[in-house]
Design a protein around this motif. Sequence first.
Motif, mmCIF file in Angstrom:
data_model
loop_
_atom_site.group_PDB
_atom_site.id
_atom_site.type_symbol
_atom_site.label_atom_id
_atom_site.label_comp_id
_atom_site.label_asym_id
_atom_site.label_seq_id
_atom_site.Cartn_x
_atom_site.Cartn_y
_atom_site.Cartn_z
ATOM 1 N N LYS A 1 0.833 -1.214 0.000
ATOM 2 C CA LYS A 1 0.000 0.000 0.000
ATOM 3 C C LYS A 1 0.865 1.260 0.000
ATOM 4 O O LYS A 1 0.657 2.189 0.776
ATOM 5 N N GLY A 34 -1.110 4.105 1.750
ATOM 6 C CA GLY A 34 -2.536 3.811 1.813
ATOM 7 C C GLY A 34 -2.973 3.060 0.570
ATOM 8 O O GLY A 34 -2.315 3.119 -0.473
ATOM 9 N N ARG A 80 -5.229 2.123 -2.743
ATOM 10 C CA ARG A 80 -5.724 2.996 -3.812
ATOM 11 C C ARG A 80 -7.066 3.593 -3.431
ATOM 12 O O ARG A 80 -7.960 2.902 -2.956
ATOM 13 N N GLY A 81 -7.182 4.895 -3.626
ATOM 14 C CA GLY A 81 -8.427 5.578 -3.295
ATOM 15 C C GLY A 81 -8.487 6.088 -1.868
ATOM 16 O O GLY A 81 -9.336 6.887 -1.532
ATOM 17 N N THR A 82 -7.601 5.603 -1.008
ATOM 18 C CA THR A 82 -7.536 6.099 0.368
ATOM 19 C C THR A 82 -6.072 6.410 0.683
ATOM 20 O O THR A 82 -5.188 5.613 0.392
ATOM 21 N N THR A 83 -5.831 7.534 1.268
ATOM 22 C CA THR A 83 -4.467 7.939 1.612
ATOM 23 C C THR A 83 -4.381 8.125 3.112
ATOM 24 O O THR A 83 -5.208 8.803 3.710
ATOM 25 N N ASP A 84 -3.358 7.490 3.725
ATOM 26 C CA ASP A 84 -3.127 7.621 5.157
ATOM 27 C C ASP A 84 -2.108 8.714 5.462
ATOM 28 O O ASP A 84 -2.285 9.506 6.371
ATOM 29 N N VAL A 144 -3.095 12.316 7.045
ATOM 30 C CA VAL A 144 -4.462 12.535 6.570
ATOM 31 C C VAL A 144 -5.489 12.395 7.685
ATOM 32 O O VAL A 144 -6.346 13.263 7.855
ATOM 33 N N SER A 145 -5.430 11.325 8.469
ATOM 34 C CA SER A 145 -6.450 11.096 9.507
ATOM 35 C C SER A 145 -6.436 12.185 10.578
ATOM 36 O O SER A 145 -7.451 12.455 11.201
ATOM 37 N N ASP A 188 -5.426 15.321 9.826
ATOM 38 C CA ASP A 188 -5.468 16.609 9.120
ATOM 39 C C ASP A 188 -4.329 17.506 9.579
ATOM 40 O O ASP A 188 -4.508 18.682 9.884
#
Length: 164
Positions: A45, A71, A73-77, A110-111, A113
């Motif tokens: 990932k 992360g 695909r489609g979600t970024t950590d 990301v989580s 911010d």
Amino acid sequence: MKSNNAAITLIALCLFSSPLWALSSDKDKPVEVEADSFNLDDAKKVTIYSGNVIITQGSMEIMADKMTIYGARGTTDKVIATGNPVKFKQQPDGKQGLIRGEAQRFEYLVSKDTLVLINKATLWQNGSTFSSDRITYDSKRSIVKAGDKNSTSKRVKITLQPAK
């Protein structure tokens, strides 16, 4: 002093690409990535862009030597960008001037911010500057921190242009 604190906060807030501070049309624009090389490892990932990385979305542009995205695909950590330096620019809505920033390393959690500019970090807008070895912005709580009294990082330096 109160207006100086507001100006410092405004400069820092504007840099960090929240839809509130960016051109309102930016979030509806496609993200475009250019790089010398690309490596996607679905099992781990991790996606890595290397060599003259340029990412644009509307008025926002980030330039780095390397960008690693963690992360599925489609979600970024988490996103880590490194460069000599990593550069950022974006035009906010309204009559605010172009916001520019740079540092040797950008880390975006990301989580949480939270964006952290590390090593030779500087923000500019309308002739005002905000510099430190480390600048952290928590957009969830609207908290900006610069420097670290528990380390040997250089002191925070702020230059504010007088109001017109």
